[in-house]
Design a protein around this motif. Structure first.
Motif, PDB file in Angstrom:
ATOM      1  N   MET A   1      46.793  26.755  39.395  1.00 14.10           N
ATOM      2  CA  MET A   1      46.949  28.156  39.390  1.00 14.10           C
ATOM      3  C   MET A   1      46.070  29.084  38.682  1.00 14.10           C
ATOM      4  N   ILE A   2      45.750  28.677  37.284  1.00 17.26           N
ATOM      5  CA  ILE A   2      44.742  29.667  36.621  1.00 17.26           C
ATOM      6  C   ILE A   2      43.401  29.845  37.303  1.00 17.26           C
ATOM      7  N   VAL A   3      42.807  28.645  37.967  1.00 18.79           N
ATOM      8  CA  VAL A   3      41.827  28.627  38.546  1.00 18.79           C
ATOM      9  C   VAL A   3      41.800  29.508  39.638  1.00 18.79           C
ATOM     10  N   VAL A   4      42.728  29.369  40.440  1.00 11.69           N
ATOM     11  CA  VAL A   4      43.019  30.236  41.870  1.00 11.69           C
ATOM     12  C   VAL A   4      42.908  31.632  41.459  1.00 11.69           C
ATOM     13  N   ILE A   5      43.705  32.198  39.983  1.00 19.17           N
ATOM     14  CA  ILE A   5      43.908  33.481  39.751  1.00 19.17           C
ATOM     15  C   ILE A   5      42.429  33.829  39.390  1.00 19.17           C
ATOM     16  N   ILE A   6      41.955  33.285  38.743  1.00 22.80           N
ATOM     17  CA  ILE A   6      40.485  33.546  38.030  1.00 22.80           C
ATOM     18  C   ILE A   6      39.355  33.941  39.171  1.00 22.80           C
ATOM     19  N   ILE A   7      39.482  32.978  40.025  1.00 23.29           N
ATOM     20  CA  ILE A   7      38.624  33.194  41.098  1.00 23.29           C
ATOM     21  C   ILE A   7      38.891  34.529  42.084  1.00 23.29           C
ATOM     22  N   ALA A   8      40.275  34.444  42.256  1.00 27.65           N
ATOM     23  CA  ALA A   8      40.620  35.646  43.075  1.00 27.65           C
ATOM     24  C   ALA A   8      40.477  36.829  42.395  1.00 27.65           C
ATOM     25  N   TYR A   9      40.515  36.976  40.941  1.00 29.24           N
ATOM     26  CA  TYR A   9      40.260  38.055  40.078  1.00 29.24           C
ATOM     27  C   TYR A   9      38.828  38.407  40.129  1.00 29.24           C
ATOM     28  N   TYR A  10      37.801  37.490  40.295  1.00 30.53           N
ATOM     29  CA  TYR A  10      36.379  37.677  40.328  1.00 30.53           C
ATOM     30  C   TYR A  10      36.026  38.309  41.618  1.00 30.53           C
ATOM     31  N   VAL A  11      36.594  37.687  42.751  1.00 32.59           N
ATOM     32  CA  VAL A  11      36.352  38.117  44.132  1.00 32.59           C
ATOM     33  C   VAL A  11      36.561  39.857  44.344  1.00 32.59           C
ATOM     34  N   LEU A  12      37.715  40.004  43.849  1.00 36.84           N
ATOM     35  CA  LEU A  12      38.266  41.406  43.953  1.00 36.84           C
ATOM     36  C   LEU A  12      37.483  42.492  42.997  1.00 36.84           C
ATOM     37  N   ASN A  13      36.946  42.005  41.832  1.00 34.35           N
ATOM     38  CA  ASN A  13      36.808  42.908  40.846  1.00 34.35           C
ATOM     39  C   ASN A  13      35.194  42.950  40.785  1.00 34.35           C
ATOM     40  N   HIS A  14      34.315  41.926  41.280  1.00 31.80           N
ATOM     41  CA  HIS A  14      33.021  41.697  41.167  1.00 31.80           C
ATOM     42  C   HIS A  14      32.230  41.432  42.112  1.00 31.80           C
ATOM     43  N   THR A  15      32.941  41.486  43.539  1.00 35.35           N
ATOM     44  CA  THR A  15      31.949  41.058  44.568  1.00 35.35           C
ATOM     45  C   THR A  15      32.104  42.198  45.611  1.00 35.35           C
ATOM     46  N   ARG A  16      31.004  42.394  46.415  1.00 39.53           N
ATOM     47  CA  ARG A  16      31.198  43.536  47.484  1.00 39.53           C
ATOM     48  C   ARG A  16      32.322  43.469  48.529  1.00 39.53           C
ATOM     49  N   MET A  17      32.762  42.225  48.841  1.00 43.69           N
ATOM     50  CA  MET A  17      34.025  41.760  49.779  1.00 43.69           C
ATOM     51  C   MET A  17      35.242  42.305  49.109  1.00 43.69           C
ATOM     52  N   GLY A  18      35.392  42.325  47.810  1.00 37.42           N
ATOM     53  CA  GLY A  18      36.306  42.735  46.969  1.00 37.42           C
ATOM     54  C   GLY A  18      36.514  44.305  46.930  1.00 37.42           C
ATOM     55  N   ARG A  19      35.396  44.991  46.921  1.00 37.03           N
ATOM     56  CA  ARG A  19      35.299  46.470  47.172  1.00 37.03           C
ATOM     57  C   ARG A  19      35.648  46.725  48.677  1.00 37.03           C
ATOM     58  N   TYR A  20      35.100  46.141  49.643  1.00 37.46           N
ATOM     59  CA  TYR A  20      35.384  46.196  50.928  1.00 37.46           C
ATOM     60  C   TYR A  20      36.871  46.112  51.166  1.00 37.46           C
ATOM     61  N   ILE A  21      37.562  45.122  50.652  1.00 37.75           N
ATOM     62  CA  ILE A  21      39.049  44.931  50.623  1.00 37.75           C
ATOM     63  C   ILE A  21      39.902  46.051  50.342  1.00 37.75           C
ATOM     64  N   TYR A  22      39.566  46.483  49.090  1.00 43.40           N
ATOM     65  CA  TYR A  22      40.201  47.733  48.512  1.00 43.40           C
ATOM     66  C   TYR A  22      39.979  49.042  49.441  1.00 43.40           C
ATOM     67  N   SER A  23      38.739  49.235  49.898  1.00 36.82           N
ATOM     68  CA  SER A  23      38.152  50.332  50.927  1.00 36.82           C
ATOM     69  C   SER A  23      39.032  50.223  52.099  1.00 36.82           C
ATOM     70  N   THR A  24      39.108  49.095  52.609  1.00 35.98           N
ATOM     71  CA  THR A  24      39.943  48.888  53.862  1.00 35.98           C
ATOM     72  C   THR A  24      41.287  49.166  53.866  1.00 35.98           C
ATOM     73  N   GLY A  25      41.906  48.895  52.784  1.00 33.29           N
ATOM     74  CA  GLY A  25      43.508  49.076  52.532  1.00 33.29           C
ATOM     75  C   GLY A  25      43.563  50.705  52.108  1.00 33.29           C
ATOM     76  N   SER A  26      42.770  51.249  51.289  1.00 31.95           N
ATOM     77  CA  SER A  26      42.835  52.742  51.128  1.00 31.95           C
ATOM     78  C   SER A  26      42.754  53.722  52.538  1.00 31.95           C
ATOM     79  N   ASN A  27      41.480  53.174  53.240  1.00 26.66           N
ATOM     80  CA  ASN A  27      41.276  53.996  54.347  1.00 26.66           C
ATOM     81  C   ASN A  27      40.512  53.353  55.292  1.00 26.66           C
ATOM     82  N   GLU A  28      40.973  52.686  56.314  1.00 28.75           N
ATOM     83  CA  GLU A  28      40.273  51.782  57.125  1.00 28.75           C
ATOM     84  C   GLU A  28      39.438  52.579  57.937  1.00 28.75           C
TER      85      GLU A  28
END
Length: 301
Positions: free
Chosen positions: A156-183
């Protein structure tokens, strides 16, 4: 605040709650929902939803139990089950992007399909993982310890850490937030939002498959009804964690706290020997109160 208040109240009502053994039990029980909710967070962040996670869990667990009981190598079993989740997730994403179906409808159809496949595959009966050396090693994934901590908690901890890194420190993470905010604006910015959606639903499917491995290893068998209703607990954990159902707002850390709230609540009600008929009522009340408090806090800001 909800988590802290809940823990304080429960520890007063039942001192056994704070015992080290019970805390580890809560973490082990929370791990499965937290893994599923991590994938669900990705889906809700883009303004979608994935109702198929419970069925993916059940189907992946049935395949894993069959392979393990047949003597298949554990590494192969893990790869196959994760590929099942990946495939289902990509199918959901394809229905949503190319088929232009609403996420609710697309994943609801997948739920019905997979539930039927589970009953056909298991013939309505549990599938035992057996009692071979490989089975015991596989079972340790769900029941074993590394030091004083259960193995599912590490996962569980490993999954959460990887997901946190993807969402906060990768381009795909920024794309996910951007798509949800205004596709629409994201699409006009040159970002291929369909690829983002495929990535999100593939991730959600893989997390559900991983949870299927954990629960099958823990129980030592795959039940035909496994995963039923798990999507609701996952959605509840995401919402409790402050992720907006409209998309674009939310964190993995919040989802982890939301999963802990649900895990603590379930455990405390069991400790206090509350009838299972009232447990869902209590859980629903806590979820509604938490969401209302969160909305009020955001409005005041």
């Amino acid at each position: 605040m909800v988590l802290l208040v809940t823990c304080v109240v429960i520890s007063i009502l039942n001192p056994r709650f704070l015992s080290p053994g019970n805390i580890l039990t809560v973490l082990r029980q929370t791990s499965i929902n937290a893994v599923i909710a991590t994938g669900m967070t990705f889906a809700i962040l883009i303004g979608g939803i994935d109702l198929s996670v419970g069925s993916v869990l059940g189907f992946s667990g049935a395949i894993a139990a069959t392979l393990i009981s047949g003597g298949t190598n554990i590494a192969v079993v893990l790869v196959v089950t994760l590929l099942i989740g990946l495939t289902v997730g990509l199918a959901n994403g394809t229905l949503i992007t190319l088929g232009r179906l609403q996420p609710f409808i697309a994943t609801l159809g997948t739920v019905t399909l997979l539930r039927g496949l589970i009953l056909v595959f298991t013939k309505g009966k549990p599938i035992s993982i057996g009692n071979t050396g490989g089975s015991k090693l596989f079972s340790s994934i769900g029941t074993g310890f590394f030091g004083p901590i259960p193995i599912p908690v590490y996962i569980m901890i490993v999954v959460i850490i990887i997901a946190y890194y993807v969402l906060n420190h990768t381009r795909m993470g920024r794309y996910i937030y951007s798509t949800g905010s205004n596709e629409e604006a994201t699409l006009y910015s040159g970002i291929k939002t369909n690829r983002v959606k495929l990535f999100v639903y593939a991730t959600s499917g893989m997390m559900a498959s991983l949870a299927g491995v954990l629960i099958t290893a823990r129980l030592g068998s795959a039940q035909p009804t496994a995963g039923a209703g798990y999507e609701l607990d996952a959605i509840a954990a995401v919402v409790l964690g402050g992720t907006s159902m409209a998309g674009g707002v939310g964190t993995i850390a919040g989802t982890a706290i939301g999963a802990l709230i649900i895990g603590v609540l379930n455990n405390s009600l069991n400790l206090m020997q509350v009838s299972s008929y009232y447990q869902d009522v209590a859980k629903g009340i806590v979820i509604l109160v938490a969401v209302l408090m969160d909305r009020k806090q955001k409005s005041s800001r």
